[in-house]
Design a protein around this motif. Structure first.
Motif, PDB file in Angstrom:
ATOM      1  N   VAL A  42       0.788  -1.486  -0.006  1.00 42.59           N
ATOM      2  CA  VAL A  42      -0.062   0.012   0.015  1.00 42.59           C
ATOM      3  C   VAL A  42       0.758   1.526   0.277  1.00 42.59           C
ATOM      4  O   VAL A  42       1.836   1.055   1.120  1.00 42.59           O
ATOM      5  N   LEU A  44       0.497   5.198   0.989  1.00 45.37           N
ATOM      6  CA  LEU A  44      -0.177   6.673   0.864  1.00 45.37           C
ATOM      7  C   LEU A  44       0.585   8.133   0.536  1.00 45.37           C
ATOM      8  O   LEU A  44       1.565   8.705   1.037  1.00 45.37           O
ATOM      9  N   VAL A  66      -5.498   2.385   7.467  1.00 49.22           N
ATOM     10  CA  VAL A  66      -4.404   2.343   6.782  1.00 49.22           C
ATOM     11  C   VAL A  66      -3.915   1.919   8.376  1.00 49.22           C
ATOM     12  O   VAL A  66      -2.800   1.534   8.127  1.00 49.22           O
ATOM     13  N   VAL A  69      -4.133  -1.531   7.928  1.00 43.44           N
ATOM     14  CA  VAL A  69      -2.617  -1.881   7.217  1.00 43.44           C
ATOM     15  C   VAL A  69      -1.287  -2.600   7.314  1.00 43.44           C
ATOM     16  O   VAL A  69      -0.358  -3.280   8.220  1.00 43.44           O
ATOM     17  N   GLN A  70      -1.176  -0.977   8.854  1.00 41.05           N
ATOM     18  CA  GLN A  70      -0.293  -1.615   9.561  1.00 41.05           C
ATOM     19  C   GLN A  70      -0.019  -2.780  10.316  1.00 41.05           C
ATOM     20  O   GLN A  70       0.322  -3.423  10.673  1.00 41.05           O
ATOM     21  N   LEU A  76       3.950  -0.731   3.949  1.00 48.15           N
ATOM     22  CA  LEU A  76       2.942   0.522   3.522  1.00 48.15           C
ATOM     23  C   LEU A  76       3.982   1.438   3.271  1.00 48.15           C
ATOM     24  O   LEU A  76       5.268   1.372   3.729  1.00 48.15           O
ATOM     25  N   VAL A 178       6.255  -0.701   7.734  1.00 45.33           N
ATOM     26  CA  VAL A 178       5.762   0.515   7.245  1.00 45.33           C
ATOM     27  C   VAL A 178       7.037   1.519   7.585  1.00 45.33           C
ATOM     28  O   VAL A 178       8.200   1.991   7.695  1.00 45.33           O
TER      29      VAL A 178
END
Length: 207
Positions: A42, A44, A66, A69-70, A76, A178
């Motif tokens: 993903v 952002l 979001v 997602v983490q 990410l 991340v």
């Protein structure tokens, strides 16, 4: 393999999408929770003001997506403002809470005669954690920045690379699955594209 680019109404969506496709991966610009949470990775993105971006994310419910997602450890990547949004807070045009995925704050460059604000143009990276998979097969190079605010991470362990702008400025941050890049990798030549490719490889491998 599909990479989801989070569409919350603010961002350089198409330039990122085209860069991902040039690297041989499928990119999907989407605001769908299902699309985002079933993607291999993903992105952002973000352009504009921190407070406006967080308002858009909350209004669409994408702030919670979001964070999911983490939690699911889907790779990410936050780009430019998208990186700043990953942190706890920002002082841009007042005090604003961020996604708080990484602890730290976003502050304005102080006015100094030694540099201009915004920080704009090409600047070199210094890798602080050379073992990061983002830096695989890379030596330090130059990338393209445009920003008036910068991130101060709480934990040095989250600082992956800095750039020198009179003092060390956070250029890449990350923890676990991340990552954040203050610059635009898709506008940073072969070096930037290789950084982006290394993130896509992480997504492909499920790391």
């Amino acid at each position: 393999m599909t990479i989801a680019i989070v569409d919350y109404g603010m961002g350089n969506l198409h330039s990122v999408s085209k860069a991902i496709e040039r690297l041989g991966y499928e990119a999907r610009i989407t605001s769908s929770r299902e699309d985002i949470l079933t993607a291999s990775g993903v992105v952002l993105p973000g352009v504009g003001a921190f407070g406006d971006a967080m308002q858009h994310l909350r209004e669409t419910g994408l702030d919670k997506v979001v964070k999911e997602v983490q939690e699911k450890e889907i790779p990410l990547l936050g780009i430019c403002l998208g990186m700043q949004l990953l942190f706890s807070s920002s002082e841009e045009h007042g005090q604003h809470e961020g996604l708080n995925i990484l602890p730290g704050r976003v502050v304005r460059f102080e006015a100094r005669p030694s540099y201009k604000v915004p920080h704009m143009g090409w600047n070199g990276l210094e890798f602080k954690q050379k073992e990061s998979p983002l830096f695989q097969d890379l030596t330090e190079g130059h990338v393209y920045f445009v920003h008036s605010y910068h991130v101060e991470p709480e934990n040095n362990a989250d600082l992956l690379a800095v750039t020198d702008y009179g003092f060390p400025v956070t250029a890449i941050a990350g923890r676990g699955s991340v990552y954040g890049m203050q610059f635009h990798p898709e506008k940073s030549g072969e070096f930037g594209m290789q950084l982006l490719k290394n993130f896509l490889k992480l997504a492909e491998s499920g790391v």
